[in-house]
Write a protein that holds these residues in place. Sequence first.
Motif, PDB file in Angstrom:
ATOM      1  N   ARG A  72      21.670  21.305  48.600  1.00 47.51           N
ATOM      2  CA  ARG A  72      20.570  20.743  49.401  1.00 47.51           C
ATOM      3  C   ARG A  72      20.854  19.308  49.843  1.00 47.51           C
ATOM      4  N   GLY A  73      22.035  18.773  49.472  1.00 48.95           N
ATOM      5  CA  GLY A  73      22.414  17.432  49.913  1.00 48.95           C
ATOM      6  C   GLY A  73      21.649  16.338  49.214  1.00 48.95           C
ATOM      7  N   ASP A  74      21.203  16.588  48.013  1.00 47.47           N
ATOM      8  CA  ASP A  74      20.437  15.612  47.234  1.00 47.47           C
ATOM      9  C   ASP A  74      21.410  14.723  46.464  1.00 47.47           C
ATOM     10  N   HIS A  75      21.815  13.638  47.099  1.00 48.83           N
ATOM     11  CA  HIS A  75      22.837  12.768  46.516  1.00 48.83           C
ATOM     12  C   HIS A  75      22.389  12.120  45.218  1.00 48.83           C
ATOM     13  N   LEU A  76      21.126  11.764  45.115  1.00 45.65           N
ATOM     14  CA  LEU A  76      20.632  11.143  43.889  1.00 45.65           C
ATOM     15  C   LEU A  76      20.710  12.139  42.726  1.00 45.65           C
ATOM     16  N   ALA A  77      20.235  13.364  42.939  1.00 45.63           N
ATOM     17  CA  ALA A  77      20.293  14.375  41.875  1.00 45.63           C
ATOM     18  C   ALA A  77      21.735  14.702  41.510  1.00 45.63           C
ATOM     19  N   LEU A  78      22.621  14.705  42.506  1.00 42.93           N
ATOM     20  CA  LEU A  78      24.029  14.972  42.239  1.00 42.93           C
ATOM     21  C   LEU A  78      24.653  13.831  41.428  1.00 42.93           C
ATOM     22  N   ALA A  79      24.294  12.597  41.760  1.00 39.03           N
ATOM     23  CA  ALA A  79      24.786  11.440  40.998  1.00 39.03           C
ATOM     24  C   ALA A  79      24.261  11.486  39.563  1.00 39.03           C
ATOM     25  N   GLU A  80      23.001  11.857  39.397  1.00 44.71           N
ATOM     26  CA  GLU A  80      22.439  11.983  38.046  1.00 44.71           C
ATOM     27  C   GLU A  80      23.158  13.073  37.257  1.00 44.71           C
ATOM     28  N   ALA A  81      23.480  14.183  37.916  1.00 42.91           N
ATOM     29  CA  ALA A  81      24.224  15.263  37.259  1.00 42.91           C
ATOM     30  C   ALA A  81      25.612  14.764  36.856  1.00 42.91           C
ATOM     31  N   PHE A  82      26.240  13.967  37.717  1.00 49.88           N
ATOM     32  CA  PHE A  82      27.555  13.404  37.396  1.00 49.88           C
ATOM     33  C   PHE A  82      27.467  12.496  36.175  1.00 49.88           C
ATOM     34  N   LEU A  83      26.469  11.627  36.164  1.00 48.56           N
ATOM     35  CA  LEU A  83      26.315  10.710  35.031  1.00 48.56           C
ATOM     36  C   LEU A  83      26.010  11.440  33.731  1.00 48.56           C
ATOM     37  N   ALA A  84      25.353  12.600  33.837  1.00 51.74           N
ATOM     38  CA  ALA A  84      25.058  13.417  32.666  1.00 51.74           C
ATOM     39  C   ALA A  84      26.198  14.364  32.313  1.00 51.74           C
ATOM     40  N   GLN A  85      27.334  14.198  33.001  1.00 55.43           N
ATOM     41  CA  GLN A  85      28.538  14.992  32.784  1.00 55.43           C
ATOM     42  C   GLN A  85      28.307  16.476  33.057  1.00 55.43           C
ATOM     43  N   ARG A  86      27.484  16.769  34.074  1.00 51.85           N
ATOM     44  CA  ARG A  86      27.275  18.142  34.508  1.00 51.85           C
ATOM     45  C   ARG A  86      28.055  18.432  35.777  1.00 51.85           C
TER      46      ARG A  86
END
Length: 87
Positions: A72-86
């Motif tokens: 869905r192009g949600d960069h904030l949620a994707l960045a949060e997933a990255f920081l959570a190692q997902r």
Amino acid sequence: MASKPAPPPVPPIPASSPGWEIPLRALVERVAGAGAGLRVEAPGIAPITAGRDPERTRVELRDSDAVAALLRGDHLALAEAFLAQRV
């Protein structure tokens, strides 16, 4: 100079829904079309590869929320997933 209006948000695409692999594959192929090699791994599907050297860049999406954020192009949620190692 007027800025271009943002596109409407795309509803979340849960990784468990049938056919979610199709939009993910289309995204990978679009990135490869720009000249990049890419391999994407996501839950429940075989790795998706595209481009001349797909092993050069590997992205592992570890859960359905990370897949949905990407689609869905949600960069904030994707960045949060990255920081959570997902990712």
